[in-house]
Design a protein around this motif. Structure first.
Motif, PDB file in Angstrom:
ATOM      1  N   ASP A  30       0.525  -0.923   0.048  1.00  0.00           N
ATOM      2  CA  ASP A  30       0.216  -0.304   0.465  1.00  0.00           C
ATOM      3  C   ASP A  30       0.816   1.227   0.157  1.00  0.00           C
ATOM      4  O   ASP A  30       1.355   1.092   1.016  1.00  0.00           O
ATOM      5  CB  ASP A  30      -0.985  -0.370   1.304  1.00  0.00           C
ATOM      6  CG  ASP A  30      -2.046   0.922   1.187  1.00  0.00           C
ATOM      7  OD1 ASP A  30      -3.403   0.187   1.344  1.00  0.00           O
ATOM      8  OD2 ASP A  30      -1.947   2.087   1.006  1.00  0.00           O
ATOM      9  N   HIS A  54       4.214   1.029  -0.614  1.00  0.00           N
ATOM     10  CA  HIS A  54       4.904   0.435  -1.886  1.00  0.00           C
ATOM     11  C   HIS A  54       3.947   1.075  -3.247  1.00  0.00           C
ATOM     12  O   HIS A  54       2.682   1.298  -2.763  1.00  0.00           O
ATOM     13  CB  HIS A  54       4.808  -1.091  -2.413  1.00  0.00           C
ATOM     14  CG  HIS A  54       5.217  -1.986  -3.551  1.00  0.00           C
ATOM     15  ND1 HIS A  54       6.062  -1.373  -4.253  1.00  0.00           N
ATOM     16  CD2 HIS A  54       4.421  -1.576  -4.812  1.00  0.00           C
ATOM     17  CE1 HIS A  54       6.397  -1.525  -5.865  1.00  0.00           C
ATOM     18  NE2 HIS A  54       4.826  -1.637  -5.951  1.00  0.00           N
ATOM     19  N   GLU A  55       4.308   1.778  -4.322  1.00  0.00           N
ATOM     20  CA  GLU A  55       3.769   2.499  -5.720  1.00  0.00           C
ATOM     21  C   GLU A  55       2.892   1.277  -6.024  1.00  0.00           C
ATOM     22  O   GLU A  55       3.935   0.540  -7.269  1.00  0.00           O
ATOM     23  CB  GLU A  55       4.461   3.595  -6.060  1.00  0.00           C
ATOM     24  CG  GLU A  55       3.821   4.430  -7.153  1.00  0.00           C
ATOM     25  CD  GLU A  55       2.100   4.630  -6.915  1.00  0.00           C
ATOM     26  OE1 GLU A  55       1.992   5.620  -5.519  1.00  0.00           O
ATOM     27  OE2 GLU A  55       1.162   4.193  -8.005  1.00  0.00           O
ATOM     28  N   MET A  81      -6.750  -4.612  -4.244  1.00  0.00           N
ATOM     29  CA  MET A  81      -8.553  -3.522  -3.112  1.00  0.00           C
ATOM     30  C   MET A  81      -7.630  -2.394  -3.350  1.00  0.00           C
ATOM     31  O   MET A  81      -8.459  -1.060  -2.640  1.00  0.00           O
ATOM     32  CB  MET A  81      -8.723  -4.473  -1.890  1.00  0.00           C
ATOM     33  CG  MET A  81      -8.508  -5.277  -1.909  1.00  0.00           C
ATOM     34  SD  MET A  81      -9.959  -6.307  -2.455  1.00  0.00           S
ATOM     35  CE  MET A  81     -11.511  -5.941  -1.683  1.00  0.00           C
ATOM     36  N   ASP A 100      -4.152   5.613 -10.378  1.00  0.00           N
ATOM     37  CA  ASP A 100      -4.599   4.307  -8.474  1.00  0.00           C
ATOM     38  C   ASP A 100      -5.152   3.573  -9.141  1.00  0.00           C
ATOM     39  O   ASP A 100      -5.849   2.039  -8.909  1.00  0.00           O
ATOM     40  CB  ASP A 100      -4.974   4.965  -8.111  1.00  0.00           C
ATOM     41  CG  ASP A 100      -3.758   6.010  -7.252  1.00  0.00           C
ATOM     42  OD1 ASP A 100      -2.609   5.399  -7.915  1.00  0.00           O
ATOM     43  OD2 ASP A 100      -4.221   7.303  -7.038  1.00  0.00           O
ATOM     44  N   ALA A 123     -11.395  -5.869  -6.284  1.00  0.00           N
ATOM     45  CA  ALA A 123     -12.599  -5.385  -6.084  1.00  0.00           C
ATOM     46  C   ALA A 123     -12.922  -4.451  -6.767  1.00  0.00           C
ATOM     47  O   ALA A 123     -12.281  -3.397  -7.285  1.00  0.00           O
ATOM     48  CB  ALA A 123     -12.341  -4.437  -4.714  1.00  0.00           C
ATOM     49  N   SER A 125     -16.769  -2.848  -8.688  1.00  0.00           N
ATOM     50  CA  SER A 125     -17.891  -1.764  -8.634  1.00  0.00           C
ATOM     51  C   SER A 125     -18.647  -1.646  -9.051  1.00  0.00           C
ATOM     52  O   SER A 125     -19.153  -1.756 -10.216  1.00  0.00           O
ATOM     53  CB  SER A 125     -17.297  -0.768  -8.330  1.00  0.00           C
ATOM     54  OG  SER A 125     -18.482   0.571  -8.161  1.00  0.00           O
ATOM     55  N   ASN A 179     -22.231   0.319  -2.537  1.00  0.00           N
ATOM     56  CA  ASN A 179     -21.498   0.845  -1.318  1.00  0.00           C
ATOM     57  C   ASN A 179     -21.379   0.178  -0.364  1.00  0.00           C
ATOM     58  O   ASN A 179     -22.343  -0.592   0.145  1.00  0.00           O
ATOM     59  CB  ASN A 179     -22.532   1.416  -0.816  1.00  0.00           C
ATOM     60  CG  ASN A 179     -22.902   3.281  -2.039  1.00  0.00           C
ATOM     61  OD1 ASN A 179     -21.893   3.597  -2.071  1.00  0.00           O
ATOM     62  ND2 ASN A 179     -23.564   3.140  -2.874  1.00  0.00           N
ATOM     63  N   VAL A 180     -20.288  -0.127   0.395  1.00  0.00           N
ATOM     64  CA  VAL A 180     -19.595  -0.765   1.390  1.00  0.00           C
ATOM     65  C   VAL A 180     -19.747   0.118   3.010  1.00  0.00           C
ATOM     66  O   VAL A 180     -18.846   1.055   2.914  1.00  0.00           O
ATOM     67  CB  VAL A 180     -18.448  -1.500   1.131  1.00  0.00           C
ATOM     68  CG1 VAL A 180     -18.261  -2.559   2.273  1.00  0.00           C
ATOM     69  CG2 VAL A 180     -18.608  -2.081  -0.127  1.00  0.00           C
ATOM     70  N   HIS A 187     -13.460   6.925   3.882  1.00  0.00           N
ATOM     71  CA  HIS A 187     -14.867   7.589   2.534  1.00  0.00           C
ATOM     72  C   HIS A 187     -15.524   7.404   3.159  1.00  0.00           C
ATOM     73  O   HIS A 187     -16.375   6.319   3.825  1.00  0.00           O
ATOM     74  CB  HIS A 187     -13.879   7.694   1.790  1.00  0.00           C
ATOM     75  CG  HIS A 187     -14.097   6.354   0.865  1.00  0.00           C
ATOM     76  ND1 HIS A 187     -14.819   5.556   0.356  1.00  0.00           N
ATOM     77  CD2 HIS A 187     -13.584   5.398   1.371  1.00  0.00           C
ATOM     78  CE1 HIS A 187     -14.648   4.416  -0.210  1.00  0.00           C
ATOM     79  NE2 HIS A 187     -13.487   3.839   0.637  1.00  0.00           N
TER      80      HIS A 187
HETATM   81  N1  NAD Z   1     -16.302   1.164  -0.074  1.00  0.00           N
HETATM   82  C1  NAD Z   1     -16.731   0.439  -1.473  1.00  0.00           C
HETATM   83  O1  NAD Z   1     -18.453   1.700  -0.926  1.00  0.00           O
HETATM   84  C2  NAD Z   1     -16.934   0.210  -1.827  1.00  0.00           C
HETATM   85  C3  NAD Z   1     -17.445   0.103  -3.186  1.00  0.00           C
HETATM   86  C4  NAD Z   1     -17.485  -0.451  -4.635  1.00  0.00           C
HETATM   87  C5  NAD Z   1     -15.895  -0.569  -4.696  1.00  0.00           C
HETATM   88  N2  NAD Z   1     -14.861  -0.275  -4.056  1.00  0.00           N
HETATM   89  C6  NAD Z   1     -13.620  -1.198  -4.090  1.00  0.00           C
HETATM   90  O2  NAD Z   1     -12.827  -1.905  -3.088  1.00  0.00           O
HETATM   91  C7  NAD Z   1     -11.502  -1.505  -3.281  1.00  0.00           C
HETATM   92  C8  NAD Z   1     -11.181  -0.989  -1.444  1.00  0.00           C
HETATM   93  O3  NAD Z   1     -12.149   0.397  -0.811  1.00  0.00           O
HETATM   94  P1  NAD Z   1     -11.660   1.177   0.228  1.00  0.00           P
HETATM   95  O4  NAD Z   1     -13.589   1.297   0.439  1.00  0.00           O
HETATM   96  O5  NAD Z   1     -11.249  -0.118   1.526  1.00  0.00           O
HETATM   97  O6  NAD Z   1     -11.282   2.202  -0.349  1.00  0.00           O
HETATM   98  P2  NAD Z   1      -9.511   2.746   0.559  1.00  0.00           P
HETATM   99  O7  NAD Z   1      -9.232   3.457  -0.412  1.00  0.00           O
HETATM  100  O8  NAD Z   1      -9.841   2.758   2.230  1.00  0.00           O
HETATM  101  O9  NAD Z   1      -8.174   1.326   0.698  1.00  0.00           O
HETATM  102  C9  NAD Z   1      -7.797   1.274  -0.728  1.00  0.00           C
HETATM  103  C10 NAD Z   1      -6.651   0.958  -0.370  1.00  0.00           C
HETATM  104  O10 NAD Z   1      -5.779   1.725  -2.250  1.00  0.00           O
HETATM  105  C11 NAD Z   1      -4.388   1.911  -2.172  1.00  0.00           C
HETATM  106  N3  NAD Z   1      -3.530   2.896  -3.124  1.00  0.00           N
HETATM  107  C12 NAD Z   1      -4.287   3.237  -3.756  1.00  0.00           C
HETATM  108  N4  NAD Z   1      -3.431   4.038  -4.447  1.00  0.00           N
HETATM  109  C13 NAD Z   1      -2.753   2.891  -4.439  1.00  0.00           C
HETATM  110  C14 NAD Z   1      -1.121   2.723  -5.785  1.00  0.00           C
HETATM  111  N5  NAD Z   1      -1.253   4.008  -6.178  1.00  0.00           N
HETATM  112  N6  NAD Z   1      -0.455   1.993  -4.689  1.00  0.00           N
HETATM  113  C15 NAD Z   1      -0.727   1.699  -3.880  1.00  0.00           C
HETATM  114  N7  NAD Z   1      -1.857   1.997  -3.210  1.00  0.00           N
HETATM  115  C16 NAD Z   1      -2.956   2.393  -3.811  1.00  0.00           C
HETATM  116  C17 NAD Z   1      -4.525   3.243  -0.775  1.00  0.00           C
HETATM  117  O11 NAD Z   1      -3.472   3.728   0.484  1.00  0.00           O
HETATM  118  C18 NAD Z   1      -6.155   2.443   0.216  1.00  0.00           C
HETATM  119  O12 NAD Z   1      -5.205   2.412   1.507  1.00  0.00           O
HETATM  120  C19 NAD Z   1     -11.122  -0.235  -4.116  1.00  0.00           C
HETATM  121  O13 NAD Z   1     -10.759  -1.010  -4.830  1.00  0.00           O
HETATM  122  C20 NAD Z   1     -12.416   0.544  -4.259  1.00  0.00           C
HETATM  123  O14 NAD Z   1     -12.724   1.124  -5.550  1.00  0.00           O
HETATM  124  C21 NAD Z   1     -15.435  -0.360  -2.611  1.00  0.00           C
END
Ligand code: NAD
Length: 321
Positions: A30, A54-55, A81, A100, A123, A125, A179-180, A187
């Motif tokens: 992450d 890590h990027e 994820m 991202d 993951a 959507s 939406n989770v 967020h």
């Molecule tokens: N939360 C929701 O309602 C929801 C709904 C549909 C899909 N999703 C998908 O589920 C996954 C997890 O979502 P979440 O709610 O836990 O979001 P989140 O933002 O809490 O988690 C995403 C993580 O990815 C990391 N990240 C982003 N870009 C990066 C990069 N370039 N390199 C390394 N790390 C990176 C962020 O630091 C973060 O920790 C995502 O793919 C999101 O699109 C979430």
């Protein structure tokens, strides 16, 4: 063998860790742009967890890190994820979703190919469906015309995964989430409303007119469904599932009222005038869950129950930090 969780310091991924750490070595990658090490604190003493900052949109470095992990412990599964979870930010600056959400998928897949890792869980959507004008979105719906850059880059990622499954992956399983909700929230509508109300306890501004109606799934149910499908045994090597609660969802106005009652009873709620909260917001969304339910899985909570529980949980979370 080991499991790699990309974006593993974020909200949903942290909830997978409890399950994975029981009998696997887990590597969390992450860049901490939206996730936090605070969420991993409770595992600080667990020798099975290794965090690597890590990027994931860097092709060479991602291949290198996957190579190093695979040398320590052969990679059996990769969970992707990571994404730009801030849909609004992507409306302003599409390159955020490109980097991202899409490039991360590209880089992770190539890194997996290099080391021969063959199981990929993604993951995705409901945003890939765009505005279905209230018609239930099923896995066979089409054409898929997303209305946000976020949805567009998720759909493009599904395309890459599908192609990779033709050439080198054994499993490319794509989960489409609504939406989770739950903790640790990073967020989302509940998180935003509670934060706003803490800053101004007498009034709450809501984006849109409050009539937007969507499904909300509690993260505990989501994690249950993802692992159930992974272990189900009857998924195709390339497969896609909607995951959601079995109801028509709840309105934003209900969420706003629940938040006000919990955080600052009596606060006045000010709604906007549009039926959309922002560009790319879908006013009414309904999921077809027939494919998921046919596997025998059922959610424990309804949208309303998930929202109520998450309002409680996130209130506590935000009081702590
Ligand atoms: N939360 C929701 O309602 C929801 C709904 C549909 C899909 N999703 C998908 O589920 C996954 C997890 O979502 P979440 O709610 O836990 O979001 P989140 O933002 O809490 O988690 C995403 C993580 O990815 C990391 N990240 C982003 N870009 C990066 C990069 N370039 N390199 C390394 N790390 C990176 C962020 O630091 C973060 O920790 C995502 O793919 C999101 O699109 C979430």
């Amino acid at each position: 063998v080991s499991i790699v969780i990309c974006g593993g310091a974020g909200f949903i991924a942290v909830n997978l860790l409890d399950e994975f750490l029981q009998d696997n070595q887990v590597f969390v990658l992450d860049n901490l742009s939206r996730g936090s090490l605070v969420y991993l604190n409770k595992y600080a003493d667990n020798p099975n967890l290794k965090f690597i900052e890590h990027e994931l949109s860097d092709l060479d470095q991602t291949a290198k890190v996957f190579g190093e992990i695979n040398d320590i412990s052969s990679i059996s599964e990769v969970w992707h994820m990571a994404a730009n979870s801030d849909i609004l930010a992507g409306v302003e600056s599409p390159e955020i979703d490109l980097r991202d959400t899409f490039l991360t998928t590209h880089c992770i897949l190539l890194a997996m190919k290099n080391v021969g890792a063959k199981k990929f869980y993604f993951a995705s959507s409901s945003a890939i469906y765009g505005d279905m004008e209230g018609k239930p979105a099923s896995e066979s719906s089409g054409p898929l015309l997303p209305i946000s850059n976020y949805g567009a880059m998720k759909l493009a990622s599904e395309g890459l995964i599908s192609a990779a499954t033709e050439s080198f992956l054994d499993i490319g399983l794509m989960y489409r989430f609504p939406n989770v909700v739950g903790v640790p929230a990073t967020h989302g509508v509940i998180f935003d409303l509670i934060r706003k109300l803490k800053n101004n306890q007498s009034e709450l501004e809501v984006l849109g007119d409050g009539t937007q109606q969507k499904s909300y799934l509690h993260v505990s149910d989501l994690v249950g469904a993802m692992l159930y499908l992974r272990d189900y045994g009857k998924v195709n090597s390339r497969d896609v599932f909607n995951i959601g609660p079995v109801d028509d969802g709840v309105r934003v106005s209900t969420i706003a009222e629940t938040v006000v009652n919990r955080v600052s009873p009596g606060a006045k709620i000010n709604y906007g005038t549009s039926d959309r909260g922002w560009v790319g917001d879908v006013p009414k969304f309904s999921y077809s869950l027939d494919k998921l339910l046919a596997t025998g899985w059922k959610p424990k909570l309804s949208s309303l129950e998930a929202v109520k529980l998450a309002v409680d949980e996130i209130s506590v979370q935000l009081a702590e930090f």
